[in-house]
Design an enzyme around this catalytic site. Structure first.
Site: not given
Ligand code: MIC
Ligand code: SF4
Length: 668
Positions: A72-73, A127, A387, A561, A563
């Site tokens: 999905d990313h 995630d 975010r 995140s 990550r």
């Molecule tokens: C995000 O919303 O920052 C992400 C991308 O979903 C991350 C995961 C990632 O960095 O791959 C998260 O929320 O953990």
């Molecule tokens: Fe995707 Fe992270 Fe955004 Fe949720 S917050 S939509 S998991 S990138």
């Protein structure tokens, strides 16, 4: 003794605990527990590293009840890399007994809620928004990929027994006010670090007025509070949601005991709640829409795992009905799942949005993670996301406001920030009802079931026999996970970066269309480490490597995140310890997993005694890790203490040189 719902589910899953406890009695907050994980989820951006680690465990099949790998990313495929990752992940899923959610099926948290979530179960996801599952009464926790790999291998998840904060909801949301406004109000009261070490548990008469998608918006953004997770009871609304998804069997009633004691209670009267926005550049910079009204808007984006359900799309359609997107605004909408998209089409919602002038984006994370639809220079963008860290949208000088779908829709048609309640509209979905009940429902039960039950974009696990024949497909961009450094007895190294408060993992390792395709290649992605804070970091760190360096930071270091690249890449560049005023939970665990020592200033004022470029000495690393005593630090003429906040297992992991080495040596 009366227990909260969170305590009940955690207790039912404990496999090990530092303190002896009696079932049904509260466990001391902060004491170490290990819980059994029933379900896991991964997404593609964190998944490749998680599965590279999982492969090294060497077992033929996952040991969880359900594990799902979502794509999905990384769906903006500008070259071979992202699709190569998709292929790798699909072959891994086939080989190891994992469900595979194909690209186009939707955002992991939304799909997991619809197709797999079960009240009372534990879910661990790579995630940070995994806590969305709390909307149906799960203990759903975000973690680094390595922790999720261990859980897939049957290992427990270790955490400190969280505090349980109660959020008492009374009254009922008024017209034009959404579930997003509830969580923004919690963020306003609690801040982005208010929830560290805690679970937020929702209760009170206001709960039953909220649908599951509304509850999921709230539990999703518990991540922005820094919380371990958030949870709602499983009640009639949960039953209705699961029934609509063709999964009535998954339902059971779950609630806190009468008289359960919370560590503190936050009260919100929904009758009095108005529309809100989180202003640039933090999810807790919350102000009322009334105070922002009239501000010109250049972009509106609706979607993300926070607000992309049918209810959300219906709320937008109701407001834009018969109107057009204002000439000065670009508006886009990304439905959270393919099921949602199909339902929205059937209900006439999609048509209304297209007619009004919305650009329809695919069912994926998309603009939320800087994968397209970036705003203009100095643009003002209203997003229903979770975010708004500086630069995350892809445009460094844009102002991102986090709002409800209702507020986003109102701005889309007026061109300025507008209180939705000042516009004329009729709700498309009955107030306080699920999407299938009530006269105002946009689809009837059978129509929803038809879509919900179509799992054509989910690939189920293969039999053991079939799985054994599967070959793993590895594209050229997929590089092995680098090895961690061994623990040192003491370290004398330069402070290569001194950062401020609330450094996010987006600051440490940015995402976006340029960087995300490198998630499977640590040497390449490490070139972007701390790029947002200091463009010279990579060069300076490389020049020092392998000698190494330290990083110093303020409060809530590593928020955002999950990550693990925000730990892996610094580790690869030689960062050996991070010394800060306080850490965000997931990032601290990721540092430990990759052998970087997290140290907390015993006296926050000592932060001011260190400058970037200073040489810092941690004189007793081995001893502090062995005994649990504090770290001793020396910088020039100043000596000070670093609090050792690490539990015994974390200390052993660091002594072993990271979680992979610790596990290889037989550590649990
Ligand atoms: C995000 O919303 O920052 C992400 C991308 O979903 C991350 C995961 C990632 O960095 O791959 C998260 O929320 O953990
Ligand atoms: Fe995707 Fe992270 Fe955004 Fe949720 S917050 S939509 S998991 S990138």
């Amino acid at each position: 003794m009366a227990l909260t719902l969170a305590e009940k589910i955690l207790q039912a899953h404990i496999v090990d605990s530092a303190e002896k406890f009696t079932k049904g009695q509260p466990i001391t907050r902060g004491s170490d527990i290990a819980i059994r994980i029933d379900q896991t989820l991964t997404q593609d951006a964190t998944g490749t590293m998680a599965y590279l680690q999982f492969e090294t465990i060497g077992i033929p099949r996952v040991k969880t009840e359900v594990s799902v790998s979502y794509i999905d990313h990384n769906t903006l495929q500008t070259d071979f890399r992202n699709m190569d990752d998709h292929r790798y992940l699909q072959s891994i899923a086939a080989k190891y007994g994992i469900y595979f959610s194909r690209p186009g099926n939707g955002i992991c948290h939304q799909v997991h809620l619809e197709r797999f979530g079960v009240p009372g179960k534990t879910l661990l996801g790579s995630d940070s928004h995994t806590p969305t599952g709390g909307g149906i009464g799960m203990i759903a926790i975000g973690a680094g990929g390595l922790d999720v790999a261990v859980a897939m291998g049957g290992g427990a998840f270790h955490l400190a027994m969280p505090k349980v904060f109660g959020v008492k909801l009374t009254g009922k949301l008024q017209k034009g006010v959404g579930a997003k406004d509830i969580i923004l109000e919690v963020l306003r009261k609690e801040s982005v670090k208010g929830g560290v070490g805690a679970v937020y548990e929702y209760f009170g008469p206001g709960v039953e007025t909220l649908t599951v998608p509304q509850r999921a918006t709230i539990t999703n953004m518990g991540a922005e509070l820094g919380a371990t997770c958030s949870i709602f009871p499983s009640d009639e609304a949960t039953k209705a949601f699961l029934t609509a998804m063709g999964r009535a069997d998954a339902w059971s009633e779950l609630k806190a005991d009468k008289g359960a004691v919370y560590d503190k209670i936050v009260e919100i009267n929904l009758d009095e709640l108005g529309s809100m926005a989180a202003c640039p550049h933090s999810p807790d910079a919350v102000q009322t829409i009334a105070s922002l009204a009239g501000k010109k808007v250049t972009q509106v984006a609706i979607g993300s795992c926070t607000n992309s359900s049918l209810d959300d799309l219906a709320a937008v359609a109701a407001i834009v009905k018969g109107k057009h997107v204002a000439p000065g605004v670009e508006a886009g909408i990304a439905p959270g799942s393919r099921t949602t998209l199909m339902m929205a089409e059937k209900a006439g919602i999609l048509g209304e949005l297209i007619r009004a002038g919305f650009r329809i984006l695919e069912s994926a994370c998309g603009p939320c993670i800087g994968m397209g639809f970036a705003p203009n220079s100095e643009g003002v963008t209203l997003r229903t996301f979770n975010r708004n860290f500086k630069g995350r949208s892809g445009t460094a000088d844009a102002s991102v406001y986090l709002v409800s779908p209702e507020t986003a829709a109102a701005a889309a048609v007026t061109g300025v920030i507008t209180e939705p309640k000042t516009l004329q509209f009729e709700k498309l979905i009955g107030e306080g009802k699920t999407m299938l009940s009530g006269e105002a429902a946009v689809l009837n039960k059978d129509q929803i079931l038809n879509f919900a039950k179509d799992d054509g974009m989910l690939i189920a696990p293969l039999s053991m026999e079939e799985a054994a024949k599967v070959e793993i497909v590895r594209g050229p961009n997929i590089k092995p996970c680098p090895a961690t450094a061994e623990a040192a007895a003491k370290l004398t190294l330069p402070v290569l970066l001194k950062a401020g408060d609330n450094v996010s993992t987006d600051d440490i390792m940015p995402a976006g269309a340029k960087v995300l395709p490198l998630r499977s290649n640590i040497p390449e992605i490490s070139k972007f480490t701390f790029e947002r804070l200091d463009t010279t970091f990579y060069e300076r760190a490389s020049a020092l490597n392998p000698k190494g360096c330290f990083v110093v930071g303020g409060e809530n270091y590593g928020q955002g995140s999950s990550r693990e690249h925000a730990a892996l890449a610094p580790m690869y560049l030689g960062v050996r310890a991070v010394i800060v005023k306080s850490f965000a939970r997931i990032h601290k665990a990721n540092l430990v997993n990759y052998g970087i020592i997290p140290v907390v200033f015993a006296n926050p004022a000592d932060y001011d005694k260190i400058n970037q470029g200073d040489t810092l000495e941690i004189t007793n690393i081995e001893q502090a890790l062995k005994t649990g005593g504090n770290f001793e630090l020396k910088c020039g003429a100043n000596t000070f203490e670093g609090t050792n906040t690490l539990d015994q297992r974390s200390r052993n992991i660091l002594l072993a040189g990271g979680l992979a080495a610790y596990t290889r040596n037989g550590g649990q």
